[in-house]
Design an enzyme around this catalytic site. Sequence first.
Site, PDB file in Angstrom:
ATOM      1  N   SER A 318      24.935 -41.156  -6.852  1.00  0.00           N
ATOM      2  CA  SER A 318      25.421 -42.355  -7.550  1.00  0.00           C
ATOM      3  C   SER A 318      26.196 -43.282  -6.622  1.00  0.00           C
ATOM      4  CB  SER A 318      26.296 -41.951  -8.740  1.00  0.00           C
ATOM      5  OG  SER A 318      27.230 -40.964  -8.361  1.00  0.00           O
ATOM      6  N   GLU A 342      15.159 -34.210  -3.911  1.00  0.00           N
ATOM      7  CA  GLU A 342      13.851 -34.866  -3.809  1.00  0.00           C
ATOM      8  C   GLU A 342      13.628 -35.936  -4.878  1.00  0.00           C
ATOM      9  OE1 GLU A 342       9.114 -33.655  -4.106  1.00  0.00           O
ATOM     10  OE2 GLU A 342      10.659 -32.374  -4.966  1.00  0.00           O
ATOM     11  N   LYS A 435      41.293 -36.413  -4.471  1.00  0.00           N
ATOM     12  CA  LYS A 435      41.530 -34.974  -4.651  1.00  0.00           C
ATOM     13  C   LYS A 435      41.855 -34.275  -3.325  1.00  0.00           C
ATOM     14  CE  LYS A 435      38.745 -34.628  -8.823  1.00  0.00           C
ATOM     15  NZ  LYS A 435      38.644 -36.091  -9.031  1.00  0.00           N
ATOM     16  N   ASN A 481      38.369 -41.578  -9.217  1.00  0.00           N
ATOM     17  CA  ASN A 481      37.157 -41.385 -10.003  1.00  0.00           C
ATOM     18  C   ASN A 481      36.376 -42.686 -10.120  1.00  0.00           C
ATOM     19  OD1 ASN A 481      37.469 -38.504 -11.432  1.00  0.00           O
ATOM     20  ND2 ASN A 481      39.468 -39.467 -11.210  1.00  0.00           N
ATOM     21  N   SER A 485      29.555 -42.441 -12.336  1.00  0.00           N
ATOM     22  CA  SER A 485      28.918 -41.643 -11.287  1.00  0.00           C
ATOM     23  C   SER A 485      28.408 -40.335 -11.881  1.00  0.00           C
ATOM     24  CB  SER A 485      29.909 -41.362 -10.154  1.00  0.00           C
ATOM     25  OG  SER A 485      30.994 -40.599 -10.625  1.00  0.00           O
ATOM     26  N   VAL A 489      33.264 -38.311 -16.115  1.00  0.00           N
ATOM     27  CA  VAL A 489      33.664 -38.125 -17.502  1.00  0.00           C
ATOM     28  C   VAL A 489      33.003 -39.139 -18.443  1.00  0.00           C
ATOM     29  CG1 VAL A 489      35.732 -39.592 -17.377  1.00  0.00           C
ATOM     30  CG2 VAL A 489      35.682 -37.665 -18.938  1.00  0.00           C
ATOM     31  N   THR A 506      40.073 -31.785 -21.384  1.00  0.00           N
ATOM     32  CA  THR A 506      40.707 -30.552 -20.910  1.00  0.00           C
ATOM     33  C   THR A 506      42.193 -30.476 -21.250  1.00  0.00           C
ATOM     34  OG1 THR A 506      41.073 -31.543 -18.733  1.00  0.00           O
ATOM     35  CG2 THR A 506      39.047 -30.273 -19.033  1.00  0.00           C
ATOM     36  N   GLU A 577      41.799 -27.820 -11.588  1.00  0.00           N
ATOM     37  CA  GLU A 577      42.095 -29.150 -12.109  1.00  0.00           C
ATOM     38  C   GLU A 577      43.595 -29.338 -12.275  1.00  0.00           C
ATOM     39  OE1 GLU A 577      39.940 -31.940 -15.407  1.00  0.00           O
ATOM     40  OE2 GLU A 577      40.579 -29.959 -16.070  1.00  0.00           O
TER      41      GLU A 577
END
Length: 669
Positions: A318, A342, A435, A481, A485, A489, A506, A577
């Site tokens: 993405s 592929e 991250k 984020n 993508s 989320v 979460t 996370e």
Amino acid sequence: MYMKSKLRNAIEKLFSEENKLDIRNIRYLPRWAVLAIDMFLVTCSLFLTYILLKDLNIVPLKTINVTQQIALVMGVNFIYLLLFKTYAGLIRHSSYMDALKLFFASASTFSTLLIINIICLIAMKNKIFITTGLILFLFISFSALFLFRLSVKQLYEYFKIAQQEEELIKAVIVGVDDGAISIAAALDIEHPQRFKIQGFASARQNKNLRILGKPVLEMNDSISKLTRKLDAQAIIFSGNTLNAEERYGLVKDCLENDIKVFNSPLVINWSDNIKVTDQLKSLQIEDLLNREPIVLNDKNKQSQISNKTILVTGGAGSIGSEIVRQVAAYKPKRLIILDQAESPLHAIQLELREKYSDIDISFVICDVVNRERLEVLFKKFKIDVIYHAAAYKHVPLMEDNPSEAIHTNILGTKQLADLATEHSVGHFVMVSTDKAVNPSNVMGASKRAAEMYVQSLYFEQKELVTDQRKITKFITTRFGNVLGSNGSVVPLFKKQIESGGPVTITHPDIIRYFMTIPEACQLVLEAGAMGKGGEIFIFDMGEPVKIMDLAEKMIKLAGHTPNEDIDIKITGLRPGEKLYEELLSDKSKTLPTHHDKIMISEDETKEFHFVNESIKEIICAATKNENNKTVTRLKQLIPEFKSNNSEFEILDITVDSENSFEDDLENIV
């Protein structure tokens, strides 16, 4: 002579092959049939005129008989209907222009008959028509012709909507500029109608102002109250009429009051092949970022990319695919797209070969871990710039498969970086993540290790290489984020909403930074162009977004009520996370750049030999699939790496003990 020629052409077109009536395909009437209906309506109007004159006790003149009068009126009317081509076009799509043609035809008939009347009065000392009758006939005939078209149009609209089982959406246009007015006009005349425009909302005071017959109200109060006042259920943004803050406020008000929000592109950007209503899109979640979109200067990127050989790794993903699209727009000499997947690579191949057939593009299936395959690629092409977007990025998966994260994210980066220095590649731009800052998971730590390697390699080159022109400039870009993508989320929430829920979160307090894919990629290209080497660029991503708020807004945008139509379910933090992400570590400082949305993070740079040897040990453990040893070595390289909600949390105690012992030993020595 001219009039004769024009009439002959009109008659020939009227009875041409294309106007032949085919009862098997009666989607529209041929032109001669429309003209026949018009003449029937004219005849009816004429008889109605005689009846009205009789009721008014006005006796028609006897200069010529009634049959001759009717023939003359019908003949003149027929000629003008032909000349003004009132029969042309589809009745169900009649517009004000068609009404104007009918008026000119009726007015010309009236004028001609009036002139004939005057001539007869002069020549024969008597009129052949009563002027009152001509005026009545003008009014009745025009009304009949116009109302016939209006009735057909409204009936068609009614049956079309009934057939589609679609209700009209009553909407308010935000703005009163030319674009807003054009959108309202286009939506009003489109068939079948989907939107009924109730009025306009303006930021200025506009007392008693009406546009296209619709009221203009000032947005001095909430947009929800204004829409209720106009009996509307939706608003339509017309182009870029508001700044980000104003837009965000209006959207928030609408979502809280169950008002639908639609976006319209600028009228100049409308596609001729797409219906107007199809170009109005429901508001996308990226439109809710409470900040102005990032705009960059193209000149830097143009000189960096144009007429160069560019390699994009992970080019079918993405982020990578958008980098590829943006790079292609700057006309590189050659574009090499590398990916191990592929099917996505095939999809981007079809897209680019159609859109950029003039660019030399190579599509390479290869894993960045495969050094031998990469070496062949570097020997075959003289690469000028590398955009390295290939990586494993899903936190819970990498927590379960740390060896794979190490191989792709660290070993893959190391091999590409080493080959780039060996082959004197000009720029190496690495796509990293927030991250990597104070990592709490294997994925983030693997990206931080990759950052450390390319940064230390750059400074090692500076010390050892005498010819500075042969130094590869390693540049890292770090952002949060990306909306839309793969695996992010937003697509997940969208899929859950479409399937009726529940939407899973979460933790109720989790927050994240977001930006759009195009924004992220243009910032990557900009950072690559401005970088001198060794920098870590971070981007201003605005205010962090609470994921709970994001879920609620997406449910409302889909026309549902959170926790009524669609449930929101809390599932608990996943392995690795954390509640919030950071763009800077505690020890980092920032330096400004020429663009206020891009900053340089001054992170601690470790000596290359130490980083290189540590990474070799990590890779060695990962190759043997020794997960605990792999993660332990990773924590030793990155002391700020503290596992969260993970089986590897136990290793933090071991590493802290070892580090404490080493510190004590150094103090004794």
